[in-house]
Design a protein around this motif. Sequence first.
Motif, PDB file in Angstrom:
ATOM      1  N   ALA A 119       0.829  -2.589 -25.261  1.00 17.24           N
ATOM      2  CA  ALA A 119       0.765  -2.584 -26.703  1.00 17.24           C
ATOM      3  C   ALA A 119       0.358  -4.729 -27.626  1.00 17.24           C
ATOM      4  N   ASN A 120       0.043  -4.458 -28.189  1.00 15.95           N
ATOM      5  CA  ASN A 120      -0.320  -6.154 -28.713  1.00 15.95           C
ATOM      6  C   ASN A 120       1.211  -6.592 -28.770  1.00 15.95           C
ATOM      7  N   THR A 121       2.273  -5.908 -29.358  1.00 12.54           N
ATOM      8  CA  THR A 121       3.538  -5.781 -28.609  1.00 12.54           C
ATOM      9  C   THR A 121       4.265  -4.655 -29.463  1.00 12.54           C
ATOM     10  N   PHE A 122       5.545  -4.773 -28.776  1.00 13.11           N
ATOM     11  CA  PHE A 122       6.254  -2.898 -28.707  1.00 13.11           C
ATOM     12  C   PHE A 122       7.543  -3.578 -30.227  1.00 13.11           C
ATOM     13  N   PHE A 123       7.680  -2.997 -31.073  1.00 14.65           N
ATOM     14  CA  PHE A 123       8.875  -2.816 -31.936  1.00 14.65           C
ATOM     15  C   PHE A 123       9.805  -2.776 -31.133  1.00 14.65           C
ATOM     16  N   ASP A 124      11.054  -3.289 -31.023  1.00 10.40           N
ATOM     17  CA  ASP A 124      12.380  -3.249 -30.488  1.00 10.40           C
ATOM     18  C   ASP A 124      12.508  -1.991 -30.269  1.00 10.40           C
ATOM     19  N   THR A 125      12.105  -1.175 -31.139  1.00 19.50           N
ATOM     20  CA  THR A 125      13.254   0.615 -30.874  1.00 19.50           C
ATOM     21  C   THR A 125      12.207   1.437 -30.342  1.00 19.50           C
ATOM     22  N   THR A 126      10.620   0.881 -30.309  1.00 22.37           N
ATOM     23  CA  THR A 126       9.912   1.446 -29.825  1.00 22.37           C
ATOM     24  C   THR A 126       9.584   0.739 -27.925  1.00 22.37           C
ATOM     25  N   ARG A 127       9.824  -0.308 -27.904  1.00 23.31           N
ATOM     26  CA  ARG A 127      10.313  -1.058 -26.127  1.00 23.31           C
ATOM     27  C   ARG A 127      11.705   0.242 -25.664  1.00 23.31           C
ATOM     28  N   ALA A 128      12.500   0.182 -27.147  1.00 26.14           N
ATOM     29  CA  ALA A 128      14.047   0.611 -26.094  1.00 26.14           C
ATOM     30  C   ALA A 128      13.654   2.259 -26.062  1.00 26.14           C
ATOM     31  N   ASN A 129      12.751   2.893 -27.189  1.00 22.71           N
ATOM     32  CA  ASN A 129      12.537   4.411 -26.099  1.00 22.71           C
ATOM     33  C   ASN A 129      11.890   3.903 -25.271  1.00 22.71           C
ATOM     34  N   ILE A 130      10.982   3.396 -24.962  1.00 22.12           N
ATOM     35  CA  ILE A 130       9.729   3.304 -23.741  1.00 22.12           C
ATOM     36  C   ILE A 130      11.001   2.843 -22.180  1.00 22.12           C
ATOM     37  N   GLU A 131      11.765   2.221 -22.700  1.00 24.41           N
ATOM     38  CA  GLU A 131      12.170   2.039 -21.695  1.00 24.41           C
ATOM     39  C   GLU A 131      13.428   3.108 -21.429  1.00 24.41           C
ATOM     40  N   PHE A 132      14.158   3.586 -22.231  1.00 23.89           N
ATOM     41  CA  PHE A 132      15.171   4.669 -22.533  1.00 23.89           C
ATOM     42  C   PHE A 132      14.908   5.798 -21.565  1.00 23.89           C
ATOM     43  N   ALA A 133      13.440   5.895 -21.906  1.00 22.96           N
ATOM     44  CA  ALA A 133      12.637   7.006 -20.614  1.00 22.96           C
ATOM     45  C   ALA A 133      11.913   6.922 -19.637  1.00 22.96           C
ATOM     46  N   GLY A 134      12.727   5.736 -19.144  1.00 25.78           N
ATOM     47  CA  GLY A 134      12.560   5.670 -17.439  1.00 25.78           C
ATOM     48  C   GLY A 134      11.191   4.972 -17.353  1.00 25.78           C
ATOM     49  N   SER A 135      10.118   4.416 -18.429  1.00 30.08           N
ATOM     50  CA  SER A 135       9.140   3.486 -18.196  1.00 30.08           C
ATOM     51  C   SER A 135       9.349   2.146 -18.665  1.00 30.08           C
ATOM     52  N   GLU A 136       8.314   1.324 -18.905  1.00 29.27           N
ATOM     53  CA  GLU A 136       7.976  -0.028 -18.209  1.00 29.27           C
ATOM     54  C   GLU A 136       6.841  -0.349 -19.776  1.00 29.27           C
ATOM     55  N   ALA A 137       7.541  -1.359 -20.527  1.00 27.60           N
ATOM     56  CA  ALA A 137       6.097  -1.209 -22.068  1.00 27.60           C
ATOM     57  C   ALA A 137       6.428  -3.601 -21.683  1.00 27.60           C
ATOM     58  N   VAL A 138       4.928  -3.297 -21.889  1.00 18.64           N
ATOM     59  CA  VAL A 138       4.917  -4.457 -21.262  1.00 18.64           C
ATOM     60  C   VAL A 138       3.517  -5.273 -22.830  1.00 18.64           C
ATOM     61  N   ASP A 139       3.819  -6.552 -23.474  1.00 25.24           N
ATOM     62  CA  ASP A 139       3.440  -6.601 -23.961  1.00 25.24           C
ATOM     63  C   ASP A 139       1.998  -7.257 -23.876  1.00 25.24           C
TER      64      ASP A 139
END
Length: 456
Positions: A119-139
């Motif tokens: 993403a341009n930048t993930f918001f904190d809950t978005t990042r947390a939901n991605i990571e919680f699902a076992g995936s990676e979030a990259v800004d």
Amino acid sequence: MKTIIEPFKIKAVEPIRFTTRAERERILDEAGHNVFLVHADDVLIDLLTDSGVAAMSAEQWAGIMRGDESYAGSKSFYRFEEAVRNVTGMERVIPTHQGRAAEKILFTVLGGEGKAFAANTFFDTTRANIEFAGSEAVDLLTDTGRKPEVRADFKGDVDLDALDRFIDERGAENVPFVMLTVTNNSGGGQPVSMKNIRETRELCDRRGVSLFLDACRFAENAYFIKTREPGYADKSLLEIAREMFSHADGATMSAKKDALVNIGGFLALRSEELATRCRNLLIVTEGFPTYGGLAGRDLEAIAQGLEEVLDERYLAYRVRSVEYLGEKLVAAGVPIIEPPGGHAIYIDAKRFAPHIPVEEFPGQAVVAALYLEGGVRGVEIGGVMFGKNDAGGNYVPPPMELVRLAIPRRVYTQSHIDYVVEVVLETFAKREALRGYEIVEEAPMLRHFTARFRRK
Ligand code: F0G
């Protein structure tokens, strides 16, 4: 040109409670120096968030009375669905109790081990939901977007070259979608240009990857496009919003921002197949697909809010009131992210308190000081929120240490904002006396909500 005024008059008021400095010292101490743990009644001007704190209009309150509370197929759902389709052009509309519920469903369905999202930048809950699902979030924000002191029109744009490389590295099959957060909350409430949205779409098409919008503040983003991007001055805000959404395959929305309500959200999608998978999960976690964790009355208020938010006078006032606060702070030398964003002013805490090392959370120090000085509550968006420890246990700070002063929609008047300016300037004058913090208690995820601190 005449002063841009609040395009409304006030029908109901809510008193705010004044405290003394000695009281605030005690209150902050009891709250472990975390303003999330301070009772709202002990806050004078609450700029913690612009989320869920809007003043609703008379028409929205009327909608609350009209709300149809039928379990299935409520009239209010169909009005809500129509309003969302009208703005997004997306046929499948799934109500959720707030934005993160939409995220949770989407990332549970599309995320998982080995998947990566950019993403341009993930918001904190978005990042947390991605990571919680076992995936990676990259800004992958552009360099300009990362420089608080640089004034540019669209500092929310994603870096397209970096995005291309990211898809190369991970393989398109492992990147379910790219997300654009409009406006870019964690990066200063900065807008994304239509050009960048269009070019991201083209890149996604070339690479066979979907594009989603985190649409929380889509109307504010549309207003910036109208006033800053060549070719949009004569378009209506609804036309611009529709064009933004036209480039996306789906959107998550926290209605607590630009739908001008106190609770609610939705997922808007084009794919029926994806919508079916999301609805199946929705029924387990949120509710039946025609209410999704909300009351019928909430759906009415959202439908009405989505219309009101695209009113040009409203957005002119909205953006101007944030800019007004920014102008006064800049004039006094307070370092903020420039230009001001759509919903908030972001103080650059690294420059505000350069004597506090990032390990001691300069943003946290400024937040605490603003509360003590005048009962103003802001929020740290820096090391407390996004700092991490690497595998070796070394602290890895985020690129920016910010303090966000978010402006609730239609809530405060110009004199409230003038008071905030005074409090920030007083704090700035005494900035050399600010001290850093250490964390004494923290949760494993989203620690900023509940952490407790000790002053260094
Ligand atoms: N995306 C963005 C860009 C947000 O700013 C938020 C919430 C969410 C998603 C999640 O929505 O709260 O309805 O679950 N931002 C709030 C804030 C909390 O203070 O900026 P939610």
